[in-house]
Design an enzyme around this catalytic site. Structure first.
Site, PDB file in Angstrom:
ATOM      1  N   HIS A 174       0.852  -1.190   0.000  1.00 36.45           N
ATOM      2  CA  HIS A 174       0.000   0.000   0.000  1.00 36.45           C
ATOM      3  C   HIS A 174       0.882   1.231   0.000  1.00 36.45           C
ATOM      4  O   HIS A 174       1.973   1.211   0.586  1.00 36.45           O
ATOM      5  CB  HIS A 174      -0.907   0.009   1.246  1.00 36.45           C
ATOM      6  N   ASP A 209      -7.938  -5.785   0.006  1.00 34.36           N
ATOM      7  CA  ASP A 209      -8.458  -6.556  -1.130  1.00 34.36           C
ATOM      8  C   ASP A 209      -8.116  -8.043  -1.040  1.00 34.36           C
ATOM      9  O   ASP A 209      -8.786  -8.884  -1.645  1.00 34.36           O
ATOM     10  CB  ASP A 209      -7.919  -5.976  -2.450  1.00 34.36           C
TER      11      ASP A 209
HETATM   12  N1  CMC Z   1       4.331  -7.452  -4.396  1.00 32.12           N
HETATM   13  C1  CMC Z   1       5.658  -7.438  -4.617  1.00 32.12           C
HETATM   14  N2  CMC Z   1       6.417  -6.340  -4.525  1.00 32.12           N
HETATM   15  C2  CMC Z   1       5.808  -5.201  -4.163  1.00 32.12           C
HETATM   16  C3  CMC Z   1       4.442  -5.141  -3.893  1.00 32.12           C
HETATM   17  C4  CMC Z   1       3.690  -6.325  -4.025  1.00 32.12           C
HETATM   18  N3  CMC Z   1       2.392  -6.325  -3.796  1.00 32.12           N
HETATM   19  N4  CMC Z   1       4.124  -3.879  -3.556  1.00 32.12           N
HETATM   20  C5  CMC Z   1       5.234  -3.159  -3.621  1.00 32.12           C
HETATM   21  N5  CMC Z   1       6.258  -3.965  -3.994  1.00 32.12           N
HETATM   22  C6  CMC Z   1       7.666  -3.580  -4.138  1.00 32.12           C
HETATM   23  C7  CMC Z   1       7.929  -2.992  -5.509  1.00 32.12           C
HETATM   24  O1  CMC Z   1       8.261  -3.992  -6.447  1.00 32.12           O
HETATM   25  C8  CMC Z   1       9.062  -2.052  -5.214  1.00 32.12           C
HETATM   26  O2  CMC Z   1      10.237  -2.822  -5.092  1.00 32.12           O
HETATM   27  P1  CMC Z   1      11.676  -2.234  -5.490  1.00 32.12           P
HETATM   28  O3  CMC Z   1      11.916  -1.094  -4.530  1.00 32.12           O
HETATM   29  O4  CMC Z   1      12.593  -3.376  -5.321  1.00 32.12           O
HETATM   30  O5  CMC Z   1      11.525  -1.766  -6.908  1.00 32.12           O
HETATM   31  C9  CMC Z   1       8.726  -1.523  -3.829  1.00 32.12           C
HETATM   32  O6  CMC Z   1       7.929  -2.529  -3.224  1.00 32.12           O
HETATM   33  C10 CMC Z   1       7.957  -0.221  -3.851  1.00 32.12           C
HETATM   34  O7  CMC Z   1       6.840  -0.393  -4.734  1.00 32.12           O
HETATM   35  P2  CMC Z   1       6.038   0.827  -5.384  1.00 32.12           P
HETATM   36  O8  CMC Z   1       5.161   0.290  -6.462  1.00 32.12           O
HETATM   37  O9  CMC Z   1       6.960   1.943  -5.722  1.00 32.12           O
HETATM   38  O10 CMC Z   1       5.225   1.306  -4.135  1.00 32.12           O
HETATM   39  P3  CMC Z   1       3.824   1.924  -4.166  1.00 32.12           P
HETATM   40  O11 CMC Z   1       3.669   2.727  -2.949  1.00 32.12           O
HETATM   41  O12 CMC Z   1       3.549   2.625  -5.441  1.00 32.12           O
HETATM   42  O13 CMC Z   1       2.916   0.598  -4.096  1.00 32.12           O
HETATM   43  C11 CMC Z   1       0.925  -0.523  -4.656  1.00 32.12           C
HETATM   44  C12 CMC Z   1       1.587   0.560  -3.809  1.00 32.12           C
HETATM   45  C13 CMC Z   1      -0.471  -0.758  -4.097  1.00 32.12           C
HETATM   46  C14 CMC Z   1       0.857  -0.047  -6.092  1.00 32.12           C
HETATM   47  C15 CMC Z   1       1.753  -1.839  -4.589  1.00 32.12           C
HETATM   48  O14 CMC Z   1       1.947  -2.242  -3.269  1.00 32.12           O
HETATM   49  C16 CMC Z   1       1.159  -2.976  -5.398  1.00 32.12           C
HETATM   50  O15 CMC Z   1       1.374  -3.034  -6.616  1.00 32.12           O
HETATM   51  N6  CMC Z   1       0.353  -3.877  -4.749  1.00 32.12           N
HETATM   52  C17 CMC Z   1      -0.325  -4.943  -5.480  1.00 32.12           C
HETATM   53  C18 CMC Z   1      -1.676  -4.440  -6.012  1.00 32.12           C
HETATM   54  C19 CMC Z   1      -2.663  -4.231  -4.886  1.00 32.12           C
HETATM   55  O16 CMC Z   1      -2.856  -5.084  -4.030  1.00 32.12           O
HETATM   56  N7  CMC Z   1      -3.370  -3.082  -4.919  1.00 32.12           N
HETATM   57  C20 CMC Z   1      -4.383  -2.731  -3.913  1.00 32.12           C
HETATM   58  C21 CMC Z   1      -3.937  -1.604  -3.056  1.00 32.12           C
HETATM   59  S1  CMC Z   1      -4.915  -1.348  -1.585  1.00 32.12           S
HETATM   60  C22 CMC Z   1      -6.544  -1.031  -2.071  1.00 32.12           C
HETATM   61  C23 CMC Z   1      -6.702   0.060  -3.064  1.00 32.12           C
HETATM   62  O17 CMC Z   1      -6.055   1.102  -3.022  1.00 32.12           O
HETATM   63  O18 CMC Z   1      -7.512  -0.108  -3.963  1.00 32.12           O
END
Ligand code: CMC
Length: 407
Positions: free
Chosen positions: A279, A335
Site C-alpha cells: 500500500h 483486497d
Molecule cells: N508485491 C511485490 N512487490 C511489491 C508489492 C507487491 N504487492 N508492492 C510493492 N512492492 C515492491 C515494488 O516492487 C518495489 O520494489 P523495489 O523497490 O525493489 O523496486 C517496492 O515494493 C515499492 O513499490 P512501489 O510500487 O513503488 O510502491 P507503491 O507505494 O507505489 O505501491 C501498490 C503501492 C499498491 C501499487 C503496490 O503495493 C502494489 O502493486 N500492490 C499490489 C496491487 C494491490 O494489491 N493493490 C491494492 C492496493 S490497496 C486497495 C486500493 O487502493 O484499492
C-alpha cells in the site's frame, strides 16, 4: 539548432541544495490539502473516519450512518438517520432509458466499466447535473448512492437472462442490494457482511480515485463527471481491480500444496507482484484487511469453496509476512481478504471492483465537498527535458527508419 533548457530556465523546479530537478512522481508523500475526513495511521494499523476508529464503526455502525458521518461531518441522531434512509429509499429506481442502455452494453463488459458508462448516462439524464451548489451535490450524491446498487443488480440480472428484481423499500441499503442482485432475501451473515464491506470501503483518504474525482471537481466540472473520473481510476489493478485480481491469484495457485512453489516462482523471482499486498500509505497490516479476514473465516466455516481459498490465503500470507516483502513494509491490504467475503456472498468475481466503487461514492463525494469548499484548480507542472526550437522538416524530406514506430 535545437537547444536544451538549463536548470535555471526552470528554476521553480530546481532543488537549491542538489541543483537537480525536484519532481514528485506518483506524488508520494505529498499533502494536497488539510482534511478532517480520514486519517490512516500507517505504522499502527489504524484507520479513522472523521475521528472514529474503523473497528468501532465496523462493530457498531451501519452503512447509512457511516455515509451520513462522512458526508455531514458528524453522526446522525435517530431521526436524522431515519430521514437519510428514507431519502435513499426514495431514489432507488433508475430511469427506463438507463435500463435500455444496460441491455445494449456488450456481454463481456466488466461491471466497473459498465458503471462508468451508466453513471455518465445518469448524469446526462439529470436536469440538475450542472448545479454545483453544496445542496445540489448532496442531492446528487444521495441519488447516486441509491441508484448504483440498482444499476449493478439490474446489469447482472439482464446479462444472466434473469428477471429484474425491483428495490424492496422494506429493506435497508445492504439487504436491499443483495435482494435485488440475487432475487431473494439474503441470509443474516451476508447482510452483515455486505453492510460491513460498504463501511470498510466507503473512504480511504486521497487515494488515486479520490484524487481523480477532486482533480475533475477542481475545474468546476459537474458532480457526475467527477465521479466518472473516480470510477475510471478505481478500475486499475493497482487500485480497485486488485480485489478481482486477488481472487484470480488464489484460483491460479489452486491448492494449499502449491502455495510455496508459486510464491518462489512468482514473487521471490519478482515475476509478479503479490496482489492484495502493499500500500502507498500503510507500513503495517491494513486494519480493514484484519476485519475482512475475520468475516472470510466465518464464510470458510460454512462454504467449501471459500474454505479452499481461505486456506490458500492463510498459507500465502504466512509466507509473505515472513519474506522480504514484510521487511520492506509490504503487508496485507484489504483486497486480499475482501474478495473472499464477496465470493462468500455469491458475487461473480468480476463484480468486486464495482462493489468497491458502490461504497466509495461516499468518500469521493466527501472529498469533492471538502476540497472545493475553498477551491483551487489542481494543475501541477512538469520538468521539461526535451529539446526546443527544433527545425520543422517537410514531410517528403523526413528520413526516419519507419520500422521504429509500429502502426
Ligand atoms: N508485491 C511485490 N512487490 C511489491 C508489492 C507487491 N504487492 N508492492 C510493492 N512492492 C515492491 C515494488 O516492487 C518495489 O520494489 P523495489 O523497490 O525493489 O523496486 C517496492 O515494493 C515499492 O513499490 P512501489 O510500487 O513503488 O510502491 P507503491 O507505494 O507505489 O505501491 C501498490 C503501492 C499498491 C501499487 C503496490 O503495493 C502494489 O502493486 N500492490 C499490489 C496491487 C494491490 O494489491 N493493490 C491494492 C492496493 S490497496 C486497495 C486500493 O487502493 O484499492
Amino acid at each position: 539548432m535545437p537547444r536544451k533548457l538549463s536548470p535555471e530556465d526552470q528554476w521553480w523546479c530546481i532543488d537549491e541544495k542538489t541543483k537537480k530537478p525536484l519532481t514528485f512522481k506518483g506524488l508520494k508523500d505529498i499533502c494536497l490539502d488539510t482534511t478532517e475526513i480520514c486519517y490512516i495511521d500507517a505504522h499502527n494499523s489504524k484507520l479513522y473516519y472523521m475521528g472514529y476508529d474503523i473497528e468501532t464503526l465496523a462493530a457498531k455502525s451501519c452503512f447509512e450512518e457511516t455515509a451520513f458521518l462522512l458526508l455531514y461531518g458528524r453522526l446522525p441522531t435517530a431521526k436524522e438517520l431515519d430521514a437519510f434512509k428514507s431519502r435513499l429509499k426514495a431514489e432507488r429506481n433508475i430511469p427506463d432509458d438507463l435500463v435500455e442502455l444496460l441491455r445494449k452494453l456488450p456481454d463481456d463488459v466488466e461491471p466497473i466499466e459498465m458503471l462508468r458508462t451508466a453513471v455518465s448516462y445518469l448524469g446526462n439524464l439529470d436536469p440538475e447535473r450542472s448545479d454545483l451548489s453544496r445542496e445540489g451535490i448532496y442531492s446528487k450524491a444521495v441519488r447516486l448512492m441509491a441508484k448504483v446498487p440498482t444499476i449493478i443488480s439490474y446489469f447482472y440480472r439482464i446479462k444472466n437472462n434473469l428477471p429484474i428484481v425491483k428495490p424492496n423499500n422494506e429493506l435497508d441499503h445492504a439487504a436491499n442490494f443483495l435482494y435485488m442482485f440475487h432475487g431473494k432475501e439474503a441470509p443474516k451473515l451476508w447482510v452483515e457482511s455486505m453492510d460491513l464491506s460498504f463501511i470498510l470501503y466507503a473512504e480511504h483518504g486521497m487515494n488515486a480515485s479520490a484524487f481523480a474525482t477532486v482533480v475533475v471537481a477542481s475545474t468546476l466540472s459537474d458532480y457526475y463527471s467527477s465521479i466518472v473520473g473516480g470510477i475510471a481510476a478505481i478500475r486499475g489493478v493497482l487500485h480497485g481491480y486488485a480485489n478481482v485480481a486477488a481472487m484470480m491469484q488464489f484460483r491460479e495457485i489452486g491448492s494449499v500444496d502449491n502455495v510455496e512453489k508459486w510464491f518462489k516462482e512468482n514473487i521471490e523471482s519478482k515475476r509478479k507482484r503479490l496482489i492484495g499486498f502493499g500500500h502507498r500509505v500503510y507500513r503495517s497490516y491494513d486494519p480493514r484487511a484484519r476485519i475482512f479476514k475475520r468475516y472470510a473465516a466465518r464464510f470458510a466455516e460454512e462454504n467449501e469453496e471459500i474454505k479452499r481459498y481461505y486456506n490458500i490465503a492463510i498459507k500465502l500470507e504466512d509466507i509473505a509476512l515472513r519474506s522480504k516483502l514484510a521487511e520492506k513494509g509490504i503487508y496485507t491490504n484489504c483486497d486480499y481478504w475482501s474478495c473472499q467475503v464477496y465470493r462468500g456472498m455469491g458475487f461473480p468475481v468480476n463484480y468486486y471492483t464495482a462493489l468497491f466503487a458502490m461504497a466509495r461514492i461516499v468518500g469521493w463525494t466527501a472529498h469533492i465537498l471538502e476540497y472545493t469548499e475553498n477551491n483551487i484548480l489542481i494543475r501541477p507542472r512538469l520538468y521539461y527535458t526535451g529539446e526546443l526550437d527544433k527545425e520543422y522538416i517537410d514531410i517528403e524530406k523526413r528520413s526516419y527508419r519507419e520500422a521504429e514506430i509500429k502502426l
